[in-house]
Scaffold this motif. Structure first.
Motif, PDB file in Angstrom:
ATOM      1  N   GLY A 114       0.797  -1.226   0.000  1.00 38.50           N
ATOM      2  CA  GLY A 114       0.000   0.000   0.000  1.00 38.50           C
ATOM      3  C   GLY A 114       0.822   1.264   0.000  1.00 38.50           C
ATOM      4  N   ALA A 115       2.111   1.155  -0.353  1.00 39.16           N
ATOM      5  CA  ALA A 115       2.997   2.327  -0.347  1.00 39.16           C
ATOM      6  C   ALA A 115       4.235   2.000  -1.177  1.00 39.16           C
ATOM      7  CB  ALA A 115       3.408   2.693   1.079  1.00 39.16           C
ATOM      8  N   PRO A 116       4.908   3.028  -1.726  1.00 38.78           N
ATOM      9  CA  PRO A 116       6.163   2.777  -2.435  1.00 38.78           C
ATOM     10  C   PRO A 116       7.202   2.159  -1.499  1.00 38.78           C
ATOM     11  CG  PRO A 116       5.343   4.994  -2.885  1.00 38.78           C
ATOM     12  CD  PRO A 116       4.516   4.442  -1.753  1.00 38.78           C
ATOM     13  N   LEU A 117       8.034   1.315  -2.045  1.00 39.84           N
ATOM     14  CA  LEU A 117       9.036   0.620  -1.254  1.00 39.84           C
ATOM     15  C   LEU A 117      10.434   1.055  -1.658  1.00 39.84           C
ATOM     16  CD1 LEU A 117       9.807  -2.872  -2.676  1.00 39.84           C
ATOM     17  CD2 LEU A 117       7.887  -1.593  -3.622  1.00 39.84           C
ATOM     18  N   GLY A 118      11.416   0.609  -0.893  1.00 38.12           N
ATOM     19  CA  GLY A 118      12.814   0.772  -1.258  1.00 38.12           C
ATOM     20  C   GLY A 118      13.257  -0.417  -2.094  1.00 38.12           C
ATOM     21  N   LEU A 119      14.253  -0.205  -2.954  1.00 39.18           N
ATOM     22  CA  LEU A 119      14.702  -1.299  -3.818  1.00 39.18           C
ATOM     23  C   LEU A 119      16.197  -1.197  -4.067  1.00 39.18           C
ATOM     24  CD1 LEU A 119      13.797  -3.780  -5.450  1.00 39.18           C
ATOM     25  CD2 LEU A 119      13.478  -2.270  -7.422  1.00 39.18           C
ATOM     26  N   LEU A 165       8.174   2.877  -6.380  1.00 40.59           N
ATOM     27  CA  LEU A 165       9.373   2.923  -5.547  1.00 40.59           C
ATOM     28  C   LEU A 165       9.546   4.301  -4.940  1.00 40.59           C
ATOM     29  CD1 LEU A 165      11.943   1.204  -7.961  1.00 40.59           C
ATOM     30  CD2 LEU A 165      10.437   0.098  -6.285  1.00 40.59           C
ATOM     31  N   SER A 166      10.178   4.343  -3.787  1.00 48.36           N
ATOM     32  CA  SER A 166      10.607   5.602  -3.183  1.00 48.36           C
ATOM     33  C   SER A 166      12.004   5.920  -3.713  1.00 48.36           C
ATOM     34  CB  SER A 166      10.639   5.467  -1.657  1.00 48.36           C
ATOM     35  OG  SER A 166      11.309   6.564  -1.078  1.00 48.36           O
ATOM     36  N   PRO A 167      12.172   6.969  -4.519  1.00 52.43           N
ATOM     37  CA  PRO A 167      13.493   7.238  -5.119  1.00 52.43           C
ATOM     38  C   PRO A 167      14.596   7.419  -4.094  1.00 52.43           C
ATOM     39  CG  PRO A 167      11.825   8.715  -6.023  1.00 52.43           C
ATOM     40  CD  PRO A 167      11.163   7.939  -4.955  1.00 52.43           C
ATOM     41  N   ALA A 168      14.281   8.048  -2.963  1.00 49.55           N
ATOM     42  CA  ALA A 168      15.296   8.285  -1.935  1.00 49.55           C
ATOM     43  C   ALA A 168      15.751   6.993  -1.281  1.00 49.55           C
ATOM     44  CB  ALA A 168      14.743   9.233  -0.871  1.00 49.55           C
ATOM     45  N   HIS A 169      14.987   5.920  -1.486  1.00 46.73           N
ATOM     46  CA  HIS A 169      15.330   4.623  -0.896  1.00 46.73           C
ATOM     47  C   HIS A 169      15.565   3.575  -1.983  1.00 46.73           C
ATOM     48  CE1 HIS A 169      13.030   6.758   2.319  1.00 46.73           C
ATOM     49  NE2 HIS A 169      14.112   6.411   2.978  1.00 46.73           N
ATOM     50  N   ALA A 187      19.719  10.744 -11.587  1.00 48.12           N
ATOM     51  CA  ALA A 187      20.205  11.854 -10.757  1.00 48.12           C
ATOM     52  C   ALA A 187      19.070  12.830 -10.464  1.00 48.12           C
ATOM     53  CB  ALA A 187      21.361  12.560 -11.461  1.00 48.12           C
ATOM     54  N   ARG A 188      18.261  13.139 -11.480  1.00 50.56           N
ATOM     55  CA  ARG A 188      17.126  14.051 -11.265  1.00 50.56           C
ATOM     56  C   ARG A 188      16.106  13.439 -10.310  1.00 50.56           C
ATOM     57  NH1 ARG A 188      17.443  14.446 -16.893  1.00 50.56           N
ATOM     58  NH2 ARG A 188      15.517  13.210 -17.087  1.00 50.56           N
ATOM     59  N   ALA A 189      15.936  12.130 -10.384  1.00 47.67           N
ATOM     60  CA  ALA A 189      14.947  11.458  -9.534  1.00 47.67           C
ATOM     61  C   ALA A 189      15.414  11.342  -8.089  1.00 47.67           C
ATOM     62  CB  ALA A 189      14.650  10.063 -10.090  1.00 47.67           C
ATOM     63  N   GLY A 190      16.713  11.460  -7.868  1.00 47.60           N
ATOM     64  CA  GLY A 190      17.238  11.326  -6.514  1.00 47.60           C
ATOM     65  C   GLY A 190      17.607   9.909  -6.127  1.00 47.60           C
ATOM     66  N   VAL A 191      17.868   9.056  -7.132  1.00 47.31           N
ATOM     67  CA  VAL A 191      18.282   7.675  -6.892  1.00 47.31           C
ATOM     68  C   VAL A 191      19.801   7.632  -6.726  1.00 47.31           C
ATOM     69  CG1 VAL A 191      18.458   5.377  -7.947  1.00 47.31           C
ATOM     70  CG2 VAL A 191      16.319   6.681  -8.129  1.00 47.31           C
ATOM     71  N   ARG A 192      20.255   6.945  -5.713  1.00 52.85           N
ATOM     72  CA  ARG A 192      21.697   6.765  -5.492  1.00 52.85           C
ATOM     73  C   ARG A 192      22.215   5.697  -6.449  1.00 52.85           C
ATOM     74  NH1 ARG A 192      26.720   6.894  -5.078  1.00 52.85           N
ATOM     75  NH2 ARG A 192      27.849   6.509  -3.108  1.00 52.85           N
ATOM     76  N   VAL A 193      23.253   6.009  -7.204  1.00 53.64           N
ATOM     77  CA  VAL A 193      23.875   5.067  -8.132  1.00 53.64           C
ATOM     78  C   VAL A 193      25.309   4.834  -7.680  1.00 53.64           C
ATOM     79  CG1 VAL A 193      24.552   4.625 -10.520  1.00 53.64           C
ATOM     80  CG2 VAL A 193      22.400   5.836 -10.033  1.00 53.64           C
TER      81      VAL A 193
END
Length: 297
Positions: A114-119, A165-169, A187-193
């Motif tokens: 019921g909510a975005p997750l981390g991946l 997904l939660s971009p920060a996670h 990078a714009r989405a805030g995903v760590r690569v």
């Protein structure tokens, strides 16, 4: 690890996602069935907390359907199966198939939670193209963007409305082949690569610690998707899109053993197994070892 800790009363339930429609080399469609029939699986299948549930297939072409329509149909079915598996108290482990099936896997987890997750996205590639930026048109190069809410509308919103997904996670770990458009999008989405070069300089353990700390910070929980091409092709030759060098199989196995102990782990996915390229069944044995690590064996 106590097998019931994260898997629930039903243990780990494997769901095959037998599609190669998203890739240029479509032999990944045979991956789940080939692994299910392998000696490596038959030895592992004796574990009491492990069950092979269903293997899903893309629908046959009808009326001039484009591949994306068939992928969307499979991903909707996979999302429903994953959500039902979670709600029944089992731990879903999806075996693919090319990486486009991730759209279904993680949409199903998000729907159940019921909510975005981390991946944690372990991959040689960034898989973050959109139809406007893609060089090849291959949909297995687009699933992470779709899960973040960008891409072909037929592949969006299969679980929650908007991003799954939660971009920060969300963290990509181990990438070593990509186009600048993908890197800029993430990078714009805030995903760590965390690229392969950073792993080389900082060490795998330090990078893994950072990645897991980020993904497990998602309030609803997190998952792991592993594209086998993240691993060095000398150790995992049976993959759809091999790239030179890569992670050590032993490092990934140790990582999964540790990740399996982390609170909040909801599901796992192993994709891009290509049996046509699997010399002497070495990649099938690796998949078995990785599942064993998840079981805490």
């Amino acid at each position: 690890m106590n097998a019931d800790r994260h898997q629930g009363p039903g243990g780990i339930r494997i769901i095959g996602a037998a599609s190669g429609l998203g890739a240029q080399d479509r032999a990944c469609a045979d991956g789940p069935v080939a692994f299910h029939h392998s000696q490596a699986w038959h030895e592992l299948a004796k574990h009491p907390q492990l069950d092979w549930g269903r293997t899903l297939y893309a629908p046959p072409p009808a009326g001039g359907q484009a591949p994306v329509q068939r992928i969307a149909a499979l991903c909707r079915q996979l999302a429903d199966e994953v959500a039902l598996t979670l709600k029944a108290g089992h731990f879903p482990l999806v075996i693919g198939g090319d990486h486009s099936v991730a759209i279904g896997t993680w949409s199903g987890v998000a729907a159940a939670l019921g909510a975005p997750l981390g991946l944690l996205w372990i991959d040689a590639h960034l898989d973050s193209h959109t139809p406007e930026s893609t060089y090849s048109g291959a949909i297995h190069g687009m699933p992470l963007a779709c899960l973040l809410g960008q891409g072909d509308k037929r592949l969006l919103g299969l679980g929650l409305k908007g991003a799954q997904l939660s971009p920060a996670h969300t963290v990509v770990l181990g990438a070593r082949s990509y186009e600048p458009e993908e890197f800029d999008f993430l990078a714009r989405a805030g995903v760590r690569v965390i690229m392969a070069e950073e792993i080389e300089s900082r060490g795998f353990a330090a990078c893994l610690d950072e990645a897991v700390a980020l993904v497990r910070g998602a309030p609803a929980g997190f998952g792991v998707t592993l594209d086998l091409d993240a691993i060095d092709p000398r150790l995992a030759p049976g993959v759809g899109s091999p790239e030179p060098d890569g992670l050590m199989a032993s490092d990934v196995q140790t990582a999964l053993h540790w990740i399996a102990t982390q609170p909040g782990l909801r599901a796992m996915e192993i994709v891009e197994y290509n049996p046509d390229r699997d010399r002497h069944g070495s990649t099938a044995r690796l998949i078995s070892n990785l599942i064993g690590a998840l079981l805490g064996r």
